[in-house]
Scaffold this motif. Sequence first.
Motif, PDB file in Angstrom:
ATOM      1  N   ILE A 123       0.843  -1.194   0.000  1.00 32.41           N
ATOM      2  CA  ILE A 123       0.000   0.000   0.000  1.00 32.41           C
ATOM      3  C   ILE A 123       0.877   1.241   0.000  1.00 32.41           C
ATOM      4  O   ILE A 123       1.556   1.546   0.978  1.00 32.41           O
ATOM      5  N   ARG A 124       0.881   1.947  -1.133  1.00 29.85           N
ATOM      6  CA  ARG A 124       1.734   3.144  -1.259  1.00 29.85           C
ATOM      7  C   ARG A 124       0.902   4.410  -1.472  1.00 29.85           C
ATOM      8  O   ARG A 124       1.168   5.445  -0.928  1.00 29.85           O
ATOM      9  N   THR A 125      -0.139   4.274  -2.309  1.00 24.96           N
ATOM     10  CA  THR A 125      -0.867   5.477  -2.713  1.00 24.96           C
ATOM     11  C   THR A 125      -2.238   5.542  -2.040  1.00 24.96           C
ATOM     12  O   THR A 125      -2.701   4.581  -1.420  1.00 24.96           O
ATOM     13  N   SER A 126      -2.923   6.672  -2.246  1.00 25.67           N
ATOM     14  CA  SER A 126      -4.273   6.855  -1.720  1.00 25.67           C
ATOM     15  C   SER A 126      -5.244   5.867  -2.376  1.00 25.67           C
ATOM     16  O   SER A 126      -6.190   5.417  -1.740  1.00 25.67           O
ATOM     17  N   GLU A 127      -5.010   5.564  -3.644  1.00 26.72           N
ATOM     18  CA  GLU A 127      -5.860   4.578  -4.319  1.00 26.72           C
ATOM     19  C   GLU A 127      -5.705   3.209  -3.654  1.00 26.72           C
ATOM     20  O   GLU A 127      -6.703   2.535  -3.351  1.00 26.72           O
ATOM     21  N   ASP A 128      -4.474   2.805  -3.370  1.00 24.54           N
ATOM     22  CA  ASP A 128      -4.219   1.493  -2.736  1.00 24.54           C
ATOM     23  C   ASP A 128      -4.967   1.378  -1.409  1.00 24.54           C
ATOM     24  O   ASP A 128      -5.558   0.332  -1.110  1.00 24.54           O
ATOM     25  N   VAL A 129      -4.926   2.456  -0.610  1.00 22.24           N
ATOM     26  CA  VAL A 129      -5.551   2.424   0.721  1.00 22.24           C
ATOM     27  C   VAL A 129      -7.027   2.076   0.600  1.00 22.24           C
ATOM     28  O   VAL A 129      -7.537   1.195   1.293  1.00 22.24           O
ATOM     29  N   VAL A 130      -7.717   2.761  -0.310  1.00 17.91           N
ATOM     30  CA  VAL A 130      -9.166   2.613  -0.394  1.00 17.91           C
ATOM     31  C   VAL A 130      -9.541   1.288  -1.057  1.00 17.91           C
ATOM     32  O   VAL A 130     -10.411   0.562  -0.572  1.00 17.91           O
ATOM     33  N   ILE A 131      -8.886   0.965  -2.145  1.00 14.77           N
ATOM     34  CA  ILE A 131      -9.236  -0.265  -2.871  1.00 14.77           C
ATOM     35  C   ILE A 131      -9.003  -1.502  -1.995  1.00 14.77           C
ATOM     36  O   ILE A 131      -9.797  -2.443  -1.998  1.00 14.77           O
ATOM     37  N   SER A 132      -7.950  -1.468  -1.196  1.00 10.22           N
ATOM     38  CA  SER A 132      -7.668  -2.630  -0.346  1.00 10.22           C
ATOM     39  C   SER A 132      -8.668  -2.740   0.805  1.00 10.22           C
ATOM     40  O   SER A 132      -8.839  -3.801   1.394  1.00 10.22           O
ATOM     41  N   ALA A 133      -9.353  -1.626   1.116  1.00  6.19           N
ATOM     42  CA  ALA A 133     -10.322  -1.673   2.225  1.00  6.19           C
ATOM     43  C   ALA A 133     -11.747  -1.929   1.757  1.00  6.19           C
ATOM     44  O   ALA A 133     -12.480  -2.694   2.376  1.00  6.19           O
ATOM     45  N   VAL A 134     -12.151  -1.290   0.640  1.00  6.71           N
ATOM     46  CA  VAL A 134     -13.575  -1.368   0.249  1.00  6.71           C
ATOM     47  C   VAL A 134     -13.816  -1.746  -1.210  1.00  6.71           C
ATOM     48  O   VAL A 134     -14.964  -1.877  -1.637  1.00  6.71           O
ATOM     49  N   GLY A 135     -12.757  -1.924  -1.988  1.00  2.00           N
ATOM     50  CA  GLY A 135     -12.930  -2.335  -3.385  1.00  2.00           C
ATOM     51  C   GLY A 135     -13.108  -1.173  -4.343  1.00  2.00           C
ATOM     52  O   GLY A 135     -13.237  -0.013  -3.939  1.00  2.00           O
ATOM     53  N   ARG A 136     -13.125  -1.520  -5.655  1.00  2.00           N
ATOM     54  CA  ARG A 136     -13.071  -0.490  -6.698  1.00  2.00           C
ATOM     55  C   ARG A 136     -14.370   0.314  -6.830  1.00  2.00           C
ATOM     56  O   ARG A 136     -14.337   1.520  -7.037  1.00  2.00           O
ATOM     57  N   GLU A 137     -15.523  -0.363  -6.691  1.00  2.00           N
ATOM     58  CA  GLU A 137     -16.769   0.375  -6.929  1.00  2.00           C
ATOM     59  C   GLU A 137     -16.958   1.516  -5.927  1.00  2.00           C
ATOM     60  O   GLU A 137     -17.253   2.654  -6.307  1.00  2.00           O
ATOM     61  N   LEU A 138     -16.751   1.216  -4.645  1.00  2.00           N
ATOM     62  CA  LEU A 138     -16.898   2.276  -3.632  1.00  2.00           C
ATOM     63  C   LEU A 138     -15.787   3.322  -3.790  1.00  2.00           C
ATOM     64  O   LEU A 138     -16.019   4.516  -3.586  1.00  2.00           O
ATOM     65  N   TYR A 139     -14.617   2.857  -4.182  1.00  2.00           N
ATOM     66  CA  TYR A 139     -13.505   3.785  -4.441  1.00  2.00           C
ATOM     67  C   TYR A 139     -13.904   4.796  -5.517  1.00  2.00           C
ATOM     68  O   TYR A 139     -13.750   6.008  -5.360  1.00  2.00           O
ATOM     69  N   GLU A 140     -14.449   4.263  -6.628  1.00  2.00           N
ATOM     70  CA  GLU A 140     -14.809   5.167  -7.729  1.00  2.00           C
ATOM     71  C   GLU A 140     -15.987   6.062  -7.345  1.00  2.00           C
ATOM     72  O   GLU A 140     -16.029   7.229  -7.712  1.00  2.00           O
ATOM     73  N   THR A 141     -16.941   5.515  -6.594  1.00  2.00           N
ATOM     74  CA  THR A 141     -18.131   6.292  -6.231  1.00  2.00           C
ATOM     75  C   THR A 141     -17.796   7.445  -5.281  1.00  2.00           C
ATOM     76  O   THR A 141     -18.268   8.561  -5.451  1.00  2.00           O
ATOM     77  N   PHE A 142     -16.988   7.183  -4.283  1.00  2.00           N
ATOM     78  CA  PHE A 142     -16.781   8.189  -3.232  1.00  2.00           C
ATOM     79  C   PHE A 142     -15.434   8.926  -3.308  1.00  2.00           C
ATOM     80  O   PHE A 142     -15.343  10.053  -2.867  1.00  2.00           O
ATOM     81  N   PHE A 143     -14.399   8.245  -3.775  1.00  2.00           N
ATOM     82  CA  PHE A 143     -13.058   8.803  -3.581  1.00  2.00           C
ATOM     83  C   PHE A 143     -12.397   9.343  -4.843  1.00  2.00           C
ATOM     84  O   PHE A 143     -11.757  10.384  -4.801  1.00  2.00           O
ATOM     85  N   GLN A 144     -12.543   8.612  -5.956  1.00  2.00           N
ATOM     86  CA  GLN A 144     -11.716   8.974  -7.104  1.00  2.00           C
ATOM     87  C   GLN A 144     -12.035  10.389  -7.614  1.00  2.00           C
ATOM     88  O   GLN A 144     -11.137  11.221  -7.738  1.00  2.00           O
ATOM     89  N   GLY A 145     -13.325  10.649  -7.871  1.00  2.00           N
ATOM     90  CA  GLY A 145     -13.714  11.955  -8.402  1.00  2.00           C
ATOM     91  C   GLY A 145     -13.427  13.074  -7.410  1.00  2.00           C
ATOM     92  O   GLY A 145     -12.909  14.138  -7.768  1.00  2.00           O
ATOM     93  N   TYR A 146     -13.761  12.809  -6.154  1.00  2.00           N
ATOM     94  CA  TYR A 146     -13.576  13.825  -5.117  1.00  2.00           C
ATOM     95  C   TYR A 146     -12.094  14.191  -4.993  1.00  2.00           C
ATOM     96  O   TYR A 146     -11.727  15.369  -4.966  1.00  2.00           O
ATOM     97  N   THR A 147     -11.262  13.158  -4.935  1.00  2.00           N
ATOM     98  CA  THR A 147      -9.824  13.400  -4.748  1.00  2.00           C
ATOM     99  C   THR A 147      -9.229  14.113  -5.962  1.00  2.00           C
ATOM    100  O   THR A 147      -8.408  15.016  -5.821  1.00  2.00           O
TER     101      THR A 147
END
Length: 400
Positions: free
Chosen positions: A158-182
């Motif tokens: 786990i190095r990046t902000s993407e790694d943190v979220v995807i490893s915890a909740v998966g890609r769909e929630l990552y894209e819904t809540f984090f990717q656009g916002y970040t």
Amino acid sequence: HARMAGLVREATRVTAAGPNVLKAGARKKYDYLVVGAGFAGSVIAERLASQHDAHVLVVDKRPHIAGNAYDRPDEAGVLIHQYGPHIFHTNSDEIVDYLSQFTEWRPYQHRVLAEVRGQKVPIPINRTTLNMLFGLDLRTDEQAAAYLAARAEPVAEIRTSEDVVISAVGRELYETFFQGYTRKQWGVDPSQLDKAVTARIPTRTNTDDRYFGDKHQIMPKHGYTVMFDRMLDHPNIDLLLATDYRDIVAEIEAGHIVFTGPIDEFFDFRYGKLPYRSLRFEHKVVDQEQFQPVAVVNYPDPLIPYTRITEYKHLTGQTHDRTSITFEYPSAEGDPYYPVPRPENQALFKKYEALADATPDVTFVGRLATYRYYNMDQVVGQALAAFRRLDARRKAFGLE
Ligand code: FAD
């Protein structure tokens, strides 16, 4: 002197006058020159004046005190935060005790909703979020944990902000809540950002929808500016607003400088500029009593240009038949707000820090001088610690 100091205070408060005010009569010799009237500068100035009986000149280039925590009544009389919502939360009794000398408090638990797929759902993600978003009926922590575990994707390192979220909740929630916002917030994809950025955001399997878990979650009862006003209201403190310290530093004789502005600026950008992300705030009065169900609603949708809307009455408890809101638009230009957390920027800061360490006549305190994203309570803690160091130094030199 006291009368003159009063004049400086009066004139700068009322007219936000420039450097000439100082020439009009205040003293020119101070024990300390404090640059910046935000939390860092105001706490240190208050301690030095009240504990050391020191004469302190506080200078800020903005026409007001309180730094980024500044709040004011707008044209409708609604108390708003000029630089976006500031919610006070801390686990430190010491910091609350200290600030309680200058304010009473109102209890306030912060709650945030995110507007996604046409619904407003709790963020940080909790069991309610999952149930609302996916039409589920998860009833226990275990069921929610199992649901998330089934979606989480293993990430080797786990190095990046993407790694943190995807490893915890998966890609769909990552894209819904984090990717656009970040991407909106930082102007870069989470895969390019240090893991620290999203590591601060928890995921919950219960239905707790409070944004913070701290022991103390409180707001100054009459606002931040009133609290700062009381902090700085000491006969030993002169205040000069709407003045860059560079315009007056040559005229002042100060035993020591406390600098709470940007460290790279202090050293004339010798090694280049430290990168910051900025924000543009659009304040608006709305002709209705309430605009949204909670103080802050986030907008992760990449097609919406702002990141969040704040409605202040939830924070302040003010009753009013109108309400005021603020849209936040992230931007590359403007006042320095968020240090961009990338390793090369930390390396650049370290070079400035080495210069600071070699400048014993100046104490560097606060989020701009230490190039760190600090919450308000952390800056108060840092300022109190810096005061203790100045205190020890004074004792060591036998000045007491
Ligand atoms: P500042 O408040 O920035 O004060 C530094 C002062 O120095 C400024 O007023 C500036 O004008 C002055 N200055 C700079 N250069 C010069 C110069 N050359 N001459 C004279 N004056 C100068 N924290 C929380 O705990 N909770 C929150 O909810 C929260 N929300 C935030 C939301 C946003 C949008 C932002 C940007 C920050 C938020 N923070 C929050 C963090 C909080 O704002 C900081 O922790 C705090 O304000 C830092 O205080 P400071 O004194 O270090 O800096």
